[in-house]
Motif scaffolding. Structure first.
Motif, short mmCIF file in Angstrom:
data_model
loop_
_atom_site.label_atom_id
_atom_site.label_comp_id
_atom_site.label_asym_id
_atom_site.label_seq_id
_atom_site.Cartn_x
_atom_site.Cartn_y
_atom_site.Cartn_z
N THR A 82 2.28 -2.62 9.54
CA THR A 82 3.48 -3.22 10.11
C THR A 82 3.81 -2.52 11.42
N ARG A 118 3.35 1.52 10.53
CA ARG A 118 2.97 2.07 9.21
C ARG A 118 1.79 1.26 8.67
N LEU A 150 -0.07 -0.21 5.79
CA LEU A 150 0.22 -0.53 4.40
C LEU A 150 -1.02 -0.37 3.54
N VAL A 151 -2.13 -0.86 4.06
CA VAL A 151 -3.38 -0.69 3.31
C VAL A 151 -4.53 -0.56 4.29
N THR A 152 -5.37 0.43 4.05
CA THR A 152 -6.53 0.62 4.94
C THR A 152 -7.57 -0.45 4.62
N LYS A 197 -5.09 -5.99 -3.73
CA LYS A 197 -4.35 -4.87 -3.12
C LYS A 197 -3.60 -5.34 -1.88
N ILE A 198 -4.27 -6.18 -1.11
CA ILE A 198 -3.67 -6.64 0.13
C ILE A 198 -2.46 -7.52 -0.17
N ALA A 212 -0.66 -7.51 -2.81
CA ALA A 212 0.40 -6.72 -3.43
C ALA A 212 1.23 -5.99 -2.38
N CYS A 213 0.55 -5.49 -1.36
CA CYS A 213 1.28 -4.69 -0.38
C CYS A 213 2.21 -5.55 0.47
N MET A 214 1.99 -6.88 0.47
CA MET A 214 2.86 -7.75 1.25
C MET A 214 4.22 -7.94 0.59
N HIS A 215 4.31 -7.57 -0.67
CA HIS A 215 5.61 -7.72 -1.35
C HIS A 215 6.56 -6.63 -0.91
N LEU A 244 8.40 -6.11 1.62
CA LEU A 244 8.47 -5.61 2.99
C LEU A 244 9.86 -5.87 3.54
#
Lengths: 204, 403
Positions: free
Chosen positions: B53, B60, B62-64, B71-72, B74-77, B79
């Protein structure tokens, strides 16, 4: 073939010395900051052809003389010396820094890291100059990265020929390229042809 | 199918609260990101995607870059929206994340969603672009949300600096009824530099095109090959059957047809029937009835002795009967020859009749013809007979007698 060395070339054959180009894995050769993608492959030729750059040469982008050339070999080699033929009008590289057996070096890495060896180059348009290596450090070279940070004042840097002299061993390094390790076998990763397609038969 | 590591830079600044994209800019962006991740991982299983983001407290990650789609997503939740977008820092951090990717063989790509205004100047952006180009990193820019000329110019300049061999793209998405993801599906960002597109993208595009899939029979052969094949085969069978029926009806019409007008009408009805129509069987029965009517009418016409015109036509009809059947042709020819003889006699007789009626009128008008009346009657009767020489003989003695 007349070579402009100051020795009698009939006694030995120069071209056989500079035959390490045969052991280069050409498909994996790459360069950073090249103007034409893929042009780096044209700079590895036989010794006799070193001045013949009709198939293209390596040129950097406009206004940026830096170049990085990544050369992987098909087997480990012992590198004795390197020869570089540059371009005219100040486009020849002025410095060369070498890194051995390192993957994926980019400009920030190259600028920060200590090279295995570096040389100051001169304009070598006939390709008669060779730059010797500290042979003890270049005993088992799987790949070499050459970084040319500077040139003689030209807008771009041109390299017409890179010659490598040395011996090829039959040893290979890093045979396995990338491995995905499985902690546990996952059936979905191992679909057979029968399972995919939902059981439809082929209609020819 | 290019092996690629992608970093997606999301804009989660305050400007993303706006609702000009449904439901709001941020949600539209999130949907697009999900779709892109899916497309990338599907086109090559070894592709990796990472997300960062650009706004909020700072850039930041969120996911490498990972190939794990779950995983991708999930990380969008969860925000949060806020702050200001930092484009330059975002791109640089993305470049760093790509540099440390696990598989050095992957090509590097950054996808930037630029929704809020760009505060950096063109020079800075161009410098960043050149650095990306030097390190052979491709850049895709999605220009949506805030619209101003300056922002557009800056992003175009950035693209021009990065672009190497058309590997980088920019897409301008104005606010509108269609969703951000739908607009992006047809762009090179999804289809991957004109390689032909992954199956995912193509199928998604087909679905998003709205309703009409454009495939034959409305069924996608990819989705349901058996159904598509069955539909195609049945269509061809129907067409073949209709053609056979049309040909048969045409033959019958050519054989049985007598009247010229009827023939032309038949021809027209026949030609109409040649078109594969679903009501063709019904039409065929109508034609049969028409044939019967035609026959009746012809019979009437014959009896009305109006045969001169019809006979000639009948001749032509018989000869025109272009039946494919050789036997039928032979039979027709034979009948035509016999008929020709009859008809020629009849035509001559007609002429004679005309003449004879004239002659008989003359005869009756002559004085002293009364005892010849029975003879005259015989003559007239003989006129109806088919022997021409008899008539002539009758004619000759009658004339002699008169003289």
């Amino acid at each position: 073939m007349a070579c402009l060395h100051d020795h009698n070339c009939e006694e030995h054959d120069c071209s056989s010395d500079w035959s390490l180009y045969k052991h280069i894995d050409l498909s994996k050769v790459s360069a950073l900051n090249e103007a034409v993608s893929g042009s780096v492959k044209s700079v590895f030729r036989a010794w006799e052809q070193r001045l013949n750059s009709s198939e293209g040469y390596l040129e950097s982008n406009e206004g940026d003389p830096e170049l990085i050339v990544f050369i992987p070999f098909t087997s480990d080699v012992k590198l004795k010396s390197i020869s570089i033929v540059g371009g005219v009008d100040g486009t020849s590289p002025a410095k060369m820094r070498a890194f051995i057996n390192r993957d994926g070096i980019d400009f920030s890495d190259a600028q920060n890291m200590q090279p295995v060896q570096e040389w100051d180059l001169v304009e070598n348009l006939q390709g008669v100059l060779e730059y010797q290596t500290r042979y003890s450090r270049f005993q088992s070279v799987g790949n070499i990265t050459l970084h040319f940070p500077d040139n003689f004042g030209g807008d771009t840097t041109q390299i017409h020929y890179i010659g490598l002299k040395g011996e090829a061993t039959q040893l290979k390094r890093d045979v396995v390229a990338t491995i995905v390790y499985e902690l546990m076998p996952n059936p979905s990763d191992h679909k057979t042809r029968a399972e995919t397609g939902g059981g439809l038969s082929q209609v020819e | 199918m290019v092996l690629e590591a992608t970093m997606i830079c999301i804009d989660n600044s305050e400007w993303m609260r706006n609702g000009d994209y449904s439901p709001n800019r941020f949600q539209a962006q999130a949907d697009a990101v999900n779709l892109i991740c899916g497309a990338k991982t599907q086109s090559n299983p070894e592709n990796t995607v990472g997300v960062l983001t650009m706004a909020g407290k700072g850039v930041r990650v969120l996911v490498t870059p990972t190939s794990d789609l779950g995983k991708i997503l999930a990380c969008m939740h969860g925000l949060e929206i806020g702050g200001e977008m930092n484009l330059a820092a975002g791109i640089q951090v993305a470049q760093l994340a790509l540099k440390h990717r696990q598989n050095k063989k992957q090509q590097q790509r950054i996808i930037v969603f630029a929704g809020s205004p760009v505060k950096y100047d063109k020079k800075v952006l161009e410098l960043i672009g050149r650095k990306l180009k030097k390190n052979s990193v491709a850049l895709d820019i999605v220009n949506f949300g805030e619209e101003d000329e300056e922002k557009r110019e800056k992003l175009e300049a950035l693209l021009a600096a990065v672009n190497n061999n058309d590997s980088s793209h920019i897409v301008h998405v104005p606010p509108g009824p269609s969703a951000l993801s739908d607009v992006l599906i047809s762009t090179p960002i999804f289809t991957g530099d004109g390689e032909g597109g992954s199956g995912f993208a193509a199928a998604a595009a087909a679905a998003a095109a709205g309703g009409v899939s454009g495939f034959e029979f409305g069924v996608d052969p990819n989705l349901d090959p058996e159904l598509a094949l069955a539909l195609r085969v049945s269509m061809e069978e129907e067409r073949a059957r209709q053609e056979a029926a049309a040909k048969k009806a045409a033959e019958e019409a050519a054989k049985q047809e007598k009247g010229e007008q009827q023939s032309t009408s038949q021809d027209t009805t026949m030609t109409e029937n040649v078109d594969p129509g679903t009501s063709e069987p019904d039409k065929k029965t109508h034609d049969l009835m028409d044939d019967e009517n035609a026959l009746l009418q012809q019979a009437l016409a014959m009896s009305m002795d109006d045969s001169s015109s019809t006979v000639a036509v009948r001749d032509t009809d018989m000869s025109d009967a272009s039946a494919d059947d050789h036997d039928l042709q032979l039979a027709l020819q034979l009948s035509v020859q016999e008929g020709a003889v009859d008809q020629s006699n009849q035509t001559d007789m007609n002429k004679l009749l005309a003449d004879q009626s004239f002659v008989s009128s003359i005869l009756t008008s002559l004085p002293g013809v009364d005892p010849n009346d029975p003879h005259v009657k015989d003559l007239l009767a003989s006129m109806q007979s088919q022997s021409e020489p008899n008539k002539e003989d009758d004619k000759a003695p009658k004339e002699d007698e008169k003289k």
